[in-house]
Design a protein around this motif. Structure first.
Motif, PDB file in Angstrom:
ATOM      1  N   THR A  89       8.008  21.390   0.850  1.00 32.69           N
ATOM      2  CA  THR A  89       7.522  22.765   1.019  1.00 32.69           C
ATOM      3  C   THR A  89       6.056  22.796   1.445  1.00 32.69           C
ATOM      4  OG1 THR A  89       6.912  22.946  -1.321  1.00 32.69           O
ATOM      5  CG2 THR A  89       9.136  23.676  -0.691  1.00 32.69           C
ATOM      6  N   ILE A 112       1.968  27.788  -5.674  1.00 31.04           N
ATOM      7  CA  ILE A 112       2.358  29.093  -6.223  1.00 31.04           C
ATOM      8  C   ILE A 112       2.480  29.007  -7.734  1.00 31.04           C
ATOM      9  CG2 ILE A 112       4.246  30.769  -6.338  1.00 31.04           C
ATOM     10  CD1 ILE A 112       4.667  30.251  -3.322  1.00 31.04           C
ATOM     11  N   HIS A 113       3.135  27.961  -8.217  1.00 32.97           N
ATOM     12  CA  HIS A 113       3.282  27.809  -9.666  1.00 32.97           C
ATOM     13  C   HIS A 113       1.937  27.603 -10.358  1.00 32.97           C
ATOM     14  CE1 HIS A 113       7.558  27.965 -10.302  1.00 32.97           C
ATOM     15  NE2 HIS A 113       7.723  27.253  -9.197  1.00 32.97           N
ATOM     16  N   TYR A 132       5.072  25.329  -2.789  1.00 27.75           N
ATOM     17  CA  TYR A 132       5.811  25.575  -4.037  1.00 27.75           C
ATOM     18  C   TYR A 132       4.959  25.270  -5.279  1.00 27.75           C
ATOM     19  CZ  TYR A 132       9.594  25.385  -7.456  1.00 27.75           C
ATOM     20  OH  TYR A 132      10.377  25.586  -8.554  1.00 27.75           O
ATOM     21  N   LYS A 142       9.946  17.937  -3.822  1.00 25.52           N
ATOM     22  CA  LYS A 142       9.946  19.384  -3.582  1.00 25.52           C
ATOM     23  C   LYS A 142       8.585  19.854  -3.066  1.00 25.52           C
ATOM     24  CE  LYS A 142      12.238  22.076  -6.370  1.00 25.52           C
ATOM     25  NZ  LYS A 142      12.669  22.866  -7.533  1.00 25.52           N
ATOM     26  N   ALA A 143       7.519  19.282  -3.594  1.00 27.55           N
ATOM     27  CA  ALA A 143       6.171  19.639  -3.136  1.00 27.55           C
ATOM     28  C   ALA A 143       5.961  19.225  -1.687  1.00 27.55           C
ATOM     29  CB  ALA A 143       5.126  18.982  -4.034  1.00 27.55           C
TER      30      ALA A 143
END
Length: 122
Positions: free
Chosen positions: A34, A41-42, A38, A30-31
């Motif tokens: 994106t 941001i977290h 992503y 996922k990292a």
């Protein structure tokens, strides 16, 4: 210290311990897909803090989830770490509150220090 925690402190309350996500959150599909936006941001919007009165955890940027519980209402804070987590210093914290409430927060930096600070204050 994060804005959420600062803005929600009550009279005579101060932060005793604060942590964030471990860099391991940047090591997944996922990292990569994106372009690391992503997990960035977290990392910079989620807050994990223990004050002298309660545990405050806030996650999310646009849709927000906040968890706030008085120290006296928490039965235990459990730490789950795999082999890699022990080597690199990250793991999941599971907060068990009175009444059976369970909240799990993965990939936290220094989860043992988080639990130790809770034990010192309760």
């Amino acid at each position: 210290m994060g804005n959420y925690v600062n803005n929600h402190l009550i009279k005579e309350e101060h932060v005793e311990f604060e942590t964030t996500y471990h860099w391991i959150i940047f090591c997944n599909l996922k990292a990569i897909l994106t372009l690391f936006i992503y997990p960035l941001i977290h990392k910079y919007t989620d807050e994990f803090a223990i004050t002298n009165r309660r545990v405050i955890i806030k996650t999310g940027l646009i849709s927000r989830y906040s968890f706030e519980m008085n120290l006296s209402k928490i039965e235990s804070i459990n730490v789950d770490q795999g082999i890699l987590g022990r080597i690199l210093g990250y793991g999941s914290i599971r907060i068990v509150g009175s009444g059976g409430t369970k909240e799990i927060f993965p990939n936290i930096l220094n989860p043992l220090e988080f639990r130790k600070k809770f034990q010192e204050l309760s």
